[in-house]
Design an enzyme around this catalytic site. Sequence first.
Site, mmCIF file in Angstrom:
data_model
loop_
_atom_site.group_PDB
_atom_site.id
_atom_site.type_symbol
_atom_site.label_atom_id
_atom_site.label_comp_id
_atom_site.label_asym_id
_atom_site.label_seq_id
_atom_site.Cartn_x
_atom_site.Cartn_y
_atom_site.Cartn_z
ATOM 1 N N ASP A 69 0.835 -1.192 0.000
ATOM 2 C CA ASP A 69 0.000 0.000 0.000
ATOM 3 C C ASP A 69 0.876 1.250 0.000
ATOM 4 O O ASP A 69 2.112 1.163 0.073
ATOM 5 C CB ASP A 69 -0.939 -0.035 1.206
ATOM 6 C CG ASP A 69 -2.282 0.609 0.915
ATOM 7 O OD1 ASP A 69 -2.359 1.456 0.006
ATOM 8 O OD2 ASP A 69 -3.266 0.265 1.602
ATOM 9 N N ASP A 79 3.007 4.810 -15.833
ATOM 10 C CA ASP A 79 4.072 4.541 -16.803
ATOM 11 C C ASP A 79 5.150 3.631 -16.231
ATOM 12 O O ASP A 79 5.795 2.891 -16.973
ATOM 13 C CB ASP A 79 4.713 5.853 -17.276
ATOM 14 C CG ASP A 79 3.813 6.648 -18.211
ATOM 15 O OD1 ASP A 79 2.839 6.084 -18.725
ATOM 16 O OD2 ASP A 79 4.093 7.848 -18.418
#
EC number: 3.2.1.22
Length: 532
Positions: free
Chosen positions: A152, A210
């Site tokens: 997380d 990306d």
Amino acid sequence: MYTTKSLLSTLIPIMIPLSLGSVSSPNLLPTPPMGFNNWARFMCDLNETLFLETASAMISTGLLEAGYNRLNLDDCWMAYDRAADSSLQWNTTKFPHGIPWLAYRLKTQGFHLGIYQDAGNLTCGGYPGSFGYEALDAQTFAAWGIDYLKLDGCNVFPEHSRTLEEEYKARYAHWHNVLRQMHPPLIFSESAPAYFADPANLTSWYEVMDWVPAFGELARHSTDILVYVGEGSAWDSIMVNYHYNTLLARYQRPGYFNDPDFLIPDHPGLTLEEKRSQFALWASFSAPLIVSAYIPGLSGEELAILRNEELITVDQDVLGLQATLASRGEEVDVLTRSLAHGDQLLTVLNRGDGVPVVRVPVEWMGLQRGCAYVVKNLWDGEVQVLEEEIVIRLNSHATQVYRIALPEECSTVIPTGIVFNTASGNCLTDENGERVGFEACRGSETQVWQVSELGHLHPLSRTSHCLTAGSQASVQLCTGQKNQQWTYEITGNLKNEHTKMCLTEGTGISQCGFERDSQVFGLPSGVDIKSS
């Protein structure tokens, strides 16, 4: 891509990043994971008994046999303090026999145990985070028998004058480097993109997207699915995550999967039709099928959804393509993708409250008229022969899914669908004459485009014409010139090969920028992607 039965041929030269996933190979996770996670159903109320009962129920109900073989601990499994040697400790009240014991017990039953940590100094629940302890925590998890890590991104703050995005990249890259040195490495689920999913400006989100495919095997990309006790509409929550997932198809490939979060089949706010829709859409995306529900309490109808063999086969298809939008109207989405062995998938979603009759021409599926296509409904098994169009009646919030077998003489598939701006949601539209612009998507063939093997974009309304770059973007009779050839990049840019400029909503065409909202587009499944 053009597909001729099982052969996939190249449209525009594809450049794959050197590092795919945590081990520079798609083999660590060749198909999306299937299993259970406690969070959306139980949140911090997890314990040893829950996981043992879940495993037992997954065996007795046939879920394990269907492929659901991962049980993942989420936040709050830890003690609040690290041990004297700085290693993590489990909460001994919740897990009296310990995590290693649980992992071994589950392994003997045919399951894999996964675990949760956080890239910050604390987890979202306030337990010890991994920052500064990455290698130690990875070694600890491996020693416990863990083979899957969900990382997380709570409590991450910039260090060394880095931007927030640079800090997340540095921490997840470090974890990637730690994991790739392990034998075997852990499957790496990255939550970093979820902290940048701002619909007001998607640039930072895409900047994170990306790089996540190079570091891990899957990424939680946006908002959390509504938890069992949460306020608001569970259906709306599913549709929000569905929407985000439709923006990211260009990133997915075997070994890396976009994760729109958990399946919630026992949520009290969902109708049975809505539960079926979530499963059908996630399977069409080849998304992770991680169930967050009270498994022993699932009804026969809910279990039948999760055990649908045909849809699981679609989800686990080895091509790993994500279904993309062939058409979008005010209420109805039509999605398609290619499957292994030359089949084509058609998924039709009714987002609205009405009961429309939807007509989908074969051309929207990338197919040609005049052929006899064998179409199988993946919910009820009904088979029909299709030549020109399929007619579907959809209940409110329903999703129908069809697998289409192509005859040998008609086995070519042309990537076909809308070209839409991912920020505005508007569709590239052939406005007749020479004009092209962006308008609200309305399910018209003037907004459906074919992408040829040379990178030409043809509106379905007049396939002899091509999207053309000049001082403006226009639609002209196809001539084969480079100003009609376009390259689709991993950044979502659609770049013209002659002008080296990018398609742009608002101005038509302009200098290519970095992840500018006006220049990021979704294209049909099967169009090859150039990596930067």
